[in-house]
Design a protein around this motif. Structure first.
Motif, short mmCIF file in Angstrom:
data_model
loop_
_atom_site.label_atom_id
_atom_site.label_comp_id
_atom_site.label_asym_id
_atom_site.label_seq_id
_atom_site.Cartn_x
_atom_site.Cartn_y
_atom_site.Cartn_z
N THR A 98 8.27 -7.36 -19.25
CA THR A 98 9.70 -7.42 -19.47
C THR A 98 10.47 -8.53 -18.51
O THR A 98 11.55 -8.87 -18.77
CB THR A 98 10.46 -6.09 -18.91
N SER A 122 -0.24 -15.79 -24.47
CA SER A 122 -0.63 -14.57 -24.99
C SER A 122 0.12 -14.44 -26.54
O SER A 122 0.97 -15.37 -26.54
CB SER A 122 0.05 -13.44 -24.30
N LEU A 123 -0.25 -13.49 -27.30
CA LEU A 123 0.55 -13.47 -28.74
C LEU A 123 1.86 -13.25 -28.30
O LEU A 123 2.51 -13.60 -29.29
CB LEU A 123 -0.24 -12.15 -29.33
N ASP A 124 2.41 -12.64 -27.58
CA ASP A 124 3.54 -12.51 -27.34
C ASP A 124 4.18 -13.49 -26.43
O ASP A 124 5.72 -13.70 -26.01
CB ASP A 124 4.19 -10.90 -26.91
N GLY A 125 3.76 -14.64 -26.30
CA GLY A 125 4.37 -15.90 -25.95
C GLY A 125 4.48 -16.01 -24.39
O GLY A 125 5.13 -16.85 -24.10
N PHE A 126 3.65 -15.21 -23.64
CA PHE A 126 3.82 -15.34 -22.17
C PHE A 126 2.63 -16.33 -21.64
O PHE A 126 1.47 -16.46 -22.17
CB PHE A 126 3.71 -14.24 -21.56
N VAL A 156 -1.55 -8.93 -26.02
CA VAL A 156 -0.06 -8.82 -26.15
C VAL A 156 0.36 -8.24 -24.77
O VAL A 156 -0.42 -7.05 -24.15
CB VAL A 156 0.49 -7.49 -27.05
N ARG A 188 9.24 -17.20 -21.03
CA ARG A 188 8.53 -17.07 -22.23
C ARG A 188 8.69 -18.60 -22.88
O ARG A 188 9.40 -19.08 -22.79
CB ARG A 188 9.09 -16.09 -23.34
N ASP A 208 11.43 -20.37 -25.23
CA ASP A 208 12.83 -20.00 -24.88
C ASP A 208 13.81 -21.17 -24.49
O ASP A 208 13.38 -22.06 -23.68
CB ASP A 208 12.72 -19.24 -23.58
N VAL A 216 -4.25 -19.63 -27.60
CA VAL A 216 -3.62 -18.40 -27.79
C VAL A 216 -4.65 -17.39 -27.78
O VAL A 216 -5.74 -17.27 -28.41
CB VAL A 216 -2.91 -18.35 -29.41
N GLY A 225 3.18 -7.66 -23.09
CA GLY A 225 4.22 -6.73 -23.29
C GLY A 225 5.08 -6.76 -21.76
O GLY A 225 5.65 -5.91 -21.40
#
Ligand SMILES: NC(=O)c1ccc[n+]([C@@H]2O[C@H](COP(=O)([O-])OP(=O)(O)OC[C@H]3O[C@@H](n4cnc5c(N)ncnc54)[C@H](OP(=O)(O)O)[C@@H]3O)[C@@H](O)[C@H]2O)c1
Length: 204
Positions: free
Chosen positions: A168, A11-15, A164, A172, A175, A160, A166
């Motif tokens: 928690t 995803s755009l947020d790295g997941f 997002v 990721r 990392d 990609v 999102g």
């Protein structure tokens, strides 16, 4: 010489997955059965035939147990992965785990080998099995991050998706891998995914 590749949908947020995967939801909370991250592959496969072929071209695969099974602890021998009787790999797959299990021969040429000797052993066995062909590190993010940190991956191919998540929880991508420099060698943008290809330069 064998090239070690790695393809991951991110995803755009790295997941690359959500937390709490189950047998019914291999990609865990939010991501569920994987549509968000893999719609490009599952629903638009003909538009991405080259990228899919590139993943399956490898002569051997390395994956973490989390990609093979949502379970932890001793094996339930009835569990044979998420792919049915004929997984798409059609090659030896070396599954990293802390729990021993005899090799699992599937239809179509895939055999899952369960490796308890650590990452170096899994990659060495995959290199040997692949011969002149590529070794693909198939995921999940825990094993990919370990490979990146160890400088094992020669070519990183990120798919990609424009979402997002999102989350928690969950692991990721990148990392704890330290600093690395890549050469960008390919990019193809489509509405459902952007394919990015990077070659490893050196660890800083
Ligand atoms: N987006 C994508 O393209 C993509 C690709 C692949 C997977 N996924 C998803 O990612 C999730 C799994 O990723 P993950 O990061 O949680 O797990 P993972 O990397 O697949 O596997 C982690 C597990 O592998 C074993 N392991 C790792 N390193 C080891 C070592 N050095 N020695 C022995 N065993 C080792 C351990 O299993 P034990 O329990 O045996 O100790 C560990 O819990 C799943 O939801 C999967 O569906 C997504």
């Amino acid at each position: 010489m064998t090239t070690v590749t790695c393809d991951l949908s991110v995803s755009l947020d790295g997941f690359t997955a959500g937390p709490h995967p189950t047998r019914e939801r291999p990609f865990g909370d939010v991501v569920g059965t994987g549509e968000v991250l893999h719609s490009w592959m599952f629903d638009h496969g003909s538009a991405h035939a080259d990228e899919i072929a590139g993943i399956l071209r490898a002569g051997a695969f390395v994956m973490g147990r989390g990609m093979f099974s949502p379970d932890r602890g001793p094996w339930d021998l009835g569990w044979r992965g998420w792919w049915g009787d004929e997984p798409p790999y059609r090659a030896p797959v070396f599954v990293l785990t802390h729990h021993e299990r005899a090799p699992l021969v599937m239809d179509g040429g895939t055999t899952f080998h369960f490796v308890t000797g650590g990452l170096d052993e899994a990659v060495a066995r995959a290199r040997e099995a692949a011969g002149e062909r590529d070794v693909s590190v198939a995921g999940g993010a825990t094993v990919v991050n370990a490979c990146l940190a160890a400088g094992i991956i020669d070519e990183l191919r990120l798919h990609v998706v424009p979402a997002v998540l999102g989350l928690t929880g969950g692991v990721r991508l990148f990392d704890g891998v330290g600093r690395h420099t890549f050469e960008a060698v390919g990019a193809r943008q489509t509405p459902e995914v952007t394919h990015l290809v990077y070659r490893r330069r050196r660890a800083d």
